[in-house]
Enzyme design. Sequence first.
Site, PDB file in Angstrom:
ATOM      1  CE  LYS B  70      42.545  37.376  35.664  1.00  0.00           C
ATOM      2  NZ  LYS B  70      41.626  38.502  35.566  1.00  0.00           N
ATOM      3  CB  THR B  72      47.950  31.619  41.183  1.00  0.00           C
ATOM      4  OG1 THR B  72      48.350  32.799  41.892  1.00  0.00           O
ATOM      5  CG2 THR B  72      48.465  30.389  41.887  1.00  0.00           C
ATOM      6  NE  ARG B  93      46.987  41.013  32.868  1.00  0.00           N
ATOM      7  CZ  ARG B  93      45.974  41.182  33.682  1.00  0.00           C
ATOM      8  NH1 ARG B  93      45.304  42.313  33.687  1.00  0.00           N
ATOM      9  NH2 ARG B  93      45.629  40.221  34.518  1.00  0.00           N
ATOM     10  CE  LYS B 104      47.251  42.708  41.974  1.00  0.00           C
ATOM     11  NZ  LYS B 104      47.146  43.126  40.574  1.00  0.00           N
ATOM     12  CB  ALA B 272      41.289  44.974  32.589  1.00  0.00           C
ATOM     13  CG  PHE B 300      39.052  43.713  35.584  1.00  0.00           C
ATOM     14  CD1 PHE B 300      39.813  43.779  36.740  1.00  0.00           C
ATOM     15  CD2 PHE B 300      38.820  44.899  34.893  1.00  0.00           C
ATOM     16  CE1 PHE B 300      40.322  44.998  37.201  1.00  0.00           C
ATOM     17  CE2 PHE B 300      39.325  46.114  35.344  1.00  0.00           C
ATOM     18  CZ  PHE B 300      40.075  46.152  36.491  1.00  0.00           C
ATOM     19  CG  PHE B 381      41.789  30.178  48.305  1.00  0.00           C
ATOM     20  CD1 PHE B 381      41.834  30.124  46.915  1.00  0.00           C
ATOM     21  CD2 PHE B 381      42.144  31.376  48.923  1.00  0.00           C
ATOM     22  CE1 PHE B 381      42.199  31.234  46.166  1.00  0.00           C
ATOM     23  CE2 PHE B 381      42.518  32.489  48.179  1.00  0.00           C
ATOM     24  CZ  PHE B 381      42.547  32.416  46.797  1.00  0.00           C
ATOM     25  CD1 TRP B 409      48.852  30.328  46.109  1.00  0.00           C
ATOM     26  CD2 TRP B 409      48.455  28.842  47.731  1.00  0.00           C
ATOM     27  NE1 TRP B 409      49.179  30.925  47.298  1.00  0.00           N
ATOM     28  CE2 TRP B 409      48.945  30.036  48.309  1.00  0.00           C
ATOM     29  CE3 TRP B 409      48.137  27.761  48.563  1.00  0.00           C
ATOM     30  CZ2 TRP B 409      49.120  30.179  49.688  1.00  0.00           C
ATOM     31  CZ3 TRP B 409      48.303  27.897  49.930  1.00  0.00           C
ATOM     32  CH2 TRP B 409      48.795  29.107  50.485  1.00  0.00           C
TER      33      TRP B 409
END
Lengths: 555, 555
Positions: B70, B72, B93, B104, B272, B300, B381, B409
């Site tokens: 999201k 990205t 954020r 992460k 969230a 989310f 992807f 990406w």
Amino acid sequence: MKSDIEIAQACPMRHIREIAREVGVEERYLEQYGNYKAKIDDKLLQEKKGPDGKLILVTAITPTPAGEGKTTTTVGLADGLRKLGKKSVVALREPSLGPVFGLKGGAAGGGYAQVVPMEDINLHFTGDFHAIGAANNLLAAMLDNHIQQGNALGIDVKKITWKRCVDMNDRQLRNIVDGLGGRAQGVPREDGFDITVASEIMAVLCLATSITDLKARLGRMVVGYTYEDKPVTANDLKAAGAMAALLKDAIKPNLVQTLEGTPALIHGGPFANIAHGCNSIMATRAALKLGDYAVTEAGFGADLGAEKFLDIKCRMADLQPSAVVVVATVRALKHHGGVAKADLGKEDLAALERGLPNLLRHVENITTVFRLPCVVAINRFPLDTEAELALIADRCRELGVHVALSEVWAKGGEGGRALAEEVVRLCEQPNQFQQAYPLDCSIEEKLRAIVTKIYRGKDVVLTPNAQKQARQLTEQGFGGYPICMAKTQYSFSDNQALLGAPEDFTVTVRNLKVSAGAGFIVALTGDILTMPGLPKVPAAEKIDVDETGKITGLF
Amino acid sequence: MKSDIEIAQACPMRHIREIAREVGVEERYLEQYGNYKAKIDDKLLQEKKGPDGKLILVTAITPTPAGEGKTTTTVGLADGLRKLGKKSVVALREPSLGPVFGLKGGAAGGGYAQVVPMEDINLHFTGDFHAIGAANNLLAAMLDNHIQQGNALGIDVKKITWKRCVDMNDRQLRNIVDGLGGRAQGVPREDGFDITVASEIMAVLCLATSITDLKARLGRMVVGYTYEDKPVTANDLKAAGAMAALLKDAIKPNLVQTLEGTPALIHGGPFANIAHGCNSIMATRAALKLGDYAVTEAGFGADLGAEKFLDIKCRMADLQPSAVVVVATVRALKHHGGVAKADLGKEDLAALERGLPNLLRHVENITTVFRLPCVVAINRFPLDTEAELALIADRCRELGVHVALSEVWAKGGEGGRALAEEVVRLCEQPNQFQQAYPLDCSIEEKLRAIVTKIYRGKDVVLTPNAQKQARQLTEQGFGGYPICMAKTQYSFSDNQALLGAPEDFTVTVRNLKVSAGAGFIVALTGDILTMPGLPKVPAAEKIDVDETGKITGLF
């Protein structure tokens, strides 16, 4: 009378680029934090050519509740040197948030001898302490996670020495049990928090000379012991790299200015009992690179702060001081002479005379043990009488002790001229600086040297426990480290009720522990509080900020 | 293949003054933090003239372990808009340190759609989270100190709701007993720490529109209850001023740039679930002032993040979105279609087809409940097959759903052109934006509206405890607040095992509590973890920094 923050806020600051330019710091070495704060790239220390300036240490008599104004004198002396046309730079410790919200208010000098922007310096500044806290707590989280995930290293949860920290006065966190709530929630154990400035990482950051040195020191830090009593280090937990990454900016000295525009490097602030209590080596070195006179301070009185500055910091960083200033006040000397706090405003020459030996002993230590030129700065307070001021000056002169009246609180650098002149003169003298003890004697011999030569006690006594610890530390290879004494700051002795210049006492060392990252052995003479509490009415209740961001209630 | 940090470090950044100048921010509004980060003075919001830009929300399908990208996509869309010659600004954020050192790695976009300097953004950035943590812990210390010093307010130590926090994944601190050690060491009680992003102060900062509003919100926060069950607030403890002083800089949005030099405002990052999960109102407003297109994201999936963005944040800030992007990936949709994580790399059109209803339900919610134009962004992807990509696009088009392939990406803004074109087109359409529920209905009716209209459950069920809490909150005057649902992010329902687009379920609300400073009622459907733990091998073990300050191991 204007408060410190009102004086500070009324001062037109100069852009930090301009302050930097004046001392030859090119813009490429600067990382601005707003217009009045900057970090200085540590590459400057390698790349800047030219001889170092003279190093001047400001220390004080034994602290009293009356206050001595050491930071104020340090700032005012640097401003006073500027009045004489000297290129001076000041190097100070960063304040901790805990005392700011507790009793103390701000800690950036006072009156007309302050560093600015005082609100920022007293609050988050450039985030160094937060970075230290994060690194400290990352290590703690990795340690407990290691145990939770199987404890491959065999760490004994009853022998964990690493504590979490928070930059706050929070007594509720002194003693806790954590890891409660069942199998998935950690391992129940006794634990506790320190205030961030008491973290070994604070001492490490202040003694590190590069990122590589920082990482090596972080990796050596001992976090606890295995079931077989083997030390477990941050390196064993693979934590040093991430901690160093968190500290990559915190290691860079911060540049600000005094009210009079003198460059000020404010960086690091370790405890002066369980740690060595001075600003970072990198800030002091930068001050020496940038100024012809670098004025710096050490924590508490000269028995603790100056001793550690000279025996630990100067030794590790190979620094050669040129002169030492011992700050005294009429009020504090009267307190040493037995006057209660409520009566300190009244003239009392007899009490003053009774308190003077405290000052003279500190001076004598500087000149005879450390063999450094020394001047007494009488930091003038509003209620001091002329007779009192004259008495101190006369007694000093009778004994051949250099002395100068400092009026920097009321008058800024102009009030520091006399002191600055004396300091310049002392700096011209050659000196035979030496430490109070060599590194290659035993732990007990080092302790004895400090107690008998600096405190002037009869002897040091090690409890059986401390004797055992001394043997273990020596076996573990830490015997060659210098000593960091953790004793009360309120007396030459380990009994805070013994004011003045006590004699015929012994000092009992109860615990010895290594700060392997910092590189010293901490000798504890009693319980040292590493997490303060808030008072009945915390200073925080008065602090406020308006819609424009202007802060009030810091003092 | 290059890692994210390698791509980021290879990118020549432009000076932040230049980035600011391009969007009309004069230097007097900027506070630099180094050369590539700056805070923007909130005065800009009052003083800058001209119409606001269009607001675009990026949200996503129901999250899966496969990841959606999201952030990205948000970054890449803003870069894509620039490729079309549009003045775009992105608002995101801030990452939390906890996940960075946990599982992460970094959280600043990925591949060629990142914000930079990524190391700084992922580590301390400009110190906002540390300031929030300090304010949170100051309030906690003042609360326990109040009790220790006599408890004049009559606070029941069993009813304290305010927790301390640390920006770290540290399960050891989830459940503790503190105040141990005797009379002088606080009052023994059960307690616990949250991660900083779960602090109500994080939500407060993100919803505040000025320092005055911030202070009022801080003062309203409830920290516990008296023996008579009366709420005790931060104002009762006289803590709001000092907390606001700690947050005076943190409230200002941070300006950085994308890899392609698009201005990015990164500010705040509340949970969230127990909070609303979006960047600050001040950052979004600044983005609207500075850009013709302001692209922002919510936490989310759309059932949680977009719902709260639209029902809480847009309502409080009076924001009017122009378009919504729902991010989906082939992998995540196959997961919703029942494929295990290990098999997501294989083409599976049948599973993809089974997973599509999740996407379509989110889209329908946006277009029919909130009445906003919507486009699906298929975030490509490397292992996605052409047949899979075509299947999603075809099904969307058959149903009249706008769709665009996003290759940001791999290709940066160039890969976001198609999506950007679609977004520009949608923004030209007028819309009849409306919230999912009005504020002036009962707490239960609001909960029912969210569950039946957004989640598409049969009904909401309140436990007897929650019913009682709803009555109490209404009596206390909080009945008119919007709802902040805290439920699993992995399902439309409150059962995380129900993937795809489940039907015929009810959602059980077990607890209702007010965040009086944030201004919403949190509805908890189960246990929400507000303090994560570290995994067996924390990401921290791989993070390092070299002598030049270059960081490795963030990903």
